[in-house]
Enzyme design. Structure first.
Site, PDB file in Angstrom:
ATOM      1  CD  GLU A 120       2.186 -10.381  -0.495  1.00 20.00           C
ATOM      2  OE1 GLU A 120       2.040  -9.224  -0.901  1.00 20.00           O
ATOM      3  OE2 GLU A 120       1.421 -10.884   0.350  1.00 20.00           O
TER       4      GLU A 120
ATOM      5  NE  ARG B  46      -3.845  -2.194   2.287  1.00 23.40           N
ATOM      6  CZ  ARG B  46      -3.603  -3.512   2.354  1.00 23.40           C
ATOM      7  NH1 ARG B  46      -2.388  -3.960   2.611  1.00 23.40           N
ATOM      8  NH2 ARG B  46      -4.589  -4.369   2.190  1.00 23.40           N
TER       9      ARG B  46
ATOM     10  CD  GLN C 212       2.400  -7.283   3.921  1.00 24.90           C
ATOM     11  OE1 GLN C 212       3.350  -6.490   4.039  1.00 24.90           O
ATOM     12  NE2 GLN C 212       1.219  -7.056   4.455  1.00 24.90           N
TER      13      GLN C 212
ATOM     14  CG  HIS D 195       0.143 -11.558  -4.011  1.00 28.32           C
ATOM     15  ND1 HIS D 195      -0.534 -12.499  -3.243  1.00 28.32           N
ATOM     16  CD2 HIS D 195      -0.078 -10.371  -3.404  1.00 28.32           C
ATOM     17  CE1 HIS D 195      -1.137 -11.885  -2.232  1.00 28.32           C
ATOM     18  NE2 HIS D 195      -0.873 -10.591  -2.313  1.00 28.32           N
ATOM     19  CB  SER D 196       2.954 -17.755  -5.389  1.00 28.24           C
ATOM     20  OG  SER D 196       3.084 -17.808  -6.785  1.00 28.24           O
TER      21      SER D 196
ATOM     22  CG  HIS E 204      -0.954  -5.711  -4.184  1.00 30.18           C
ATOM     23  ND1 HIS E 204       0.201  -5.644  -3.448  1.00 30.18           N
ATOM     24  CD2 HIS E 204      -1.736  -6.646  -3.554  1.00 30.18           C
ATOM     25  CE1 HIS E 204       0.128  -6.482  -2.424  1.00 30.18           C
ATOM     26  NE2 HIS E 204      -1.032  -7.092  -2.454  1.00 30.18           N
TER      27      HIS E 204
END
Ligand code: GLA
Length: 409
Positions: free
Chosen positions: A369, A130, A341, A229-230, A155
């Site tokens: 992430e 963000r 993250q 972002h898996s 994102h």
């Protein structure tokens, strides 16, 4: 050569016989050629390309499938650079697809998916996570980004790098097989300054690694924070929750957030908090604790500051390890990034149905992430995410997959 029966040979003239001899020689040479083609195609077999579908504007989207020497299979599409599936063996050698996602392009394009916005498997950019109110200033100019998460930019905005078509080129080199994805983000796209030329390379190695390399150059200073972002469920996608997965994050601190998940600026030690994953701990062990930070995230959705000690910025350090006791599957993540993250799939609510026809329920996948800290363009004390013209943005993250009896083996 069915024509050359012994009958025909017996009856043949000398001319015919020599013609046959020449044909036989040609045939032998061709057989050798074919053998060579077979070997090459055997190597080529580890990369298979097919059509995934078409975008509403008619552009074709492809799927690339890679298989390594141990049978690990990765499927990637050039739409959003999305990892569609990843099959890895458990302790007894059975393969399961551990990546959340869909089999059809339409599922990724559907309104339902766009509303849920889980970003399954996608490349995230220009800025992962963000930016407060979509605002920042740089070199005396104020910029307004597209907002898509309440008043915040998340994102990359309305149409981030997860929703664009990348140019793709499969390759094979000494490290393995893979795909180079290229995308040029124009000056002003989603509100960002500068024309950004981006390259993301996926390499599947015979050492059971998925290596992700990011590279970018710009013609104006711009924030950049690329990630992948898996979501994984190491029991296999479509299984129940990931709360029993054991997680280690090599992070002595995290960045607490406000109620819109923007960092407050504080860098808080994890010691004595449910954010202490320095020793492997089941994800679910403390997730329901009465804790303001957990309440803001609806679980874990936080940026962890990695222990990089004196590692150079281009040096890989261990970021996290996740192990699932039933299958024995383990993923180890190393990165050049300063943070990661950890998102425990809190927004998954069963409304999306995955590849096995199973609903993706609350916390049925986790995402780790690798990244710079969220909202860095507005936080002076955070490491800079500004890429200047003439400089090259470079980042690498490696996921290594294995199966083992214990967390530490
Ligand atoms: C990141 C964010 C989450 C959420 C997910 C995708 O992890 O921090 O809040 O947006 O992506 O749903």
């Amino acid at each position: 050569m069915p024509l050359m029966s012994s009958q025909r040979l017996k009856n043949g003239s000398p001319l015919l016989l020599s013609a046959i001899a020449v044909l036989l020689l040609i045939n032998a040479a061709q057989a050798q050629d074919n053998a060579e083609t077979d070997t090459t195609s055997k190597a080529d077999n580890s990369v298979q390309t097919s059509v995934f579908g078409h975008l509403p504007d008619g552009r074709q989207v492809d799927v690339y499938q890679f298989t390594n020497a141990n049978g690990i299979e990765l499927r990637v599409t050039n739409y959003g650079g999305i990892i569609l599936s990843l099959k890895t063996p458990n302790l007894t050698g059975e393969f399961d697809d551990i990546a959340l996602g869909f089999d059809a392009l339409e599922a990724y394009l559907s309104d339902e998916y766009r509303q849920a916005s889980p970003y399954f498997g996608a490349i995230i950019g220009r800025y992962g996570n963000r930016i407060a109110d979509g605002q920042f200033s740089l070199d005396g100019e104020n910029y307004s980004l597209a907002t898509n998460d309440g008043s915040n930019h998340l994102h990359g905005g309305q149409k981030g790098f997860d929703k664009v078509l990348w140019q793709a080129e499969p390759f094979e080199n000494d490290s393995g097989t893979g795909l180079v994805l290229r995308y040029t983000s124009e000056d002003g796209e989603e509100g960002y300054p500068g024309r950004l030329e981006t390259e993301v390379t996926y390499t599947l190695t015979d050492n059971d690694e998925l290596m992700v390399d990011y590279r970018a150059v710009t013609d104006k200073a711009t924030p950049i924070n690329l990630t992948q972002h898996s979501y994984f469920n190491l029991k296999g996608e479509g299984s129940d929750t990931i709360l029993d997965h054991q997680l280690m994050i090599n992070a002595p601190a995290f960045t607490p957030v406000n109620d819109t998940l923007i960092p407050t600026g504080e860098i808080r030690p994890v010691d004595g908090t449910p954010f202490d994953f320095t020793q492997a701990t089941p994800i679910g062990e403390r997730i329901e604790q009465d804790n303001k930070q957990l309440a803001f995230g609806g679980g874990y959705d936080h940026n962890f500051v990695l222990a990089r000690d004196n590692a150079a910025s281009d040096e890989l350090v261990v970021a996290a390890k996740v192990w699932e006791p039933q299958s024995g599957r383990m993923v180890e993540i190393t990165t050049t990034e300063p943070a990661i993250q950890f998102y425990s799939g809190n927004f998954l609510d069963g409304s999306l149905t995955g590849k096995q026809g199973q609903a993706y329920g609350h916390r049925s996948g986790f995402a780790l992430e690798t990244q710079h800290y969220p909202d860095s363009p507005n936080q002076e004390a955070f490491p800079s995410t500004i890429l200047e013209p003439g400089d090259t943005y470079r980042s690498r993250t490696v996921y290594r997959f294995s199966a083992q009896q214990d967390f530490e083996e």
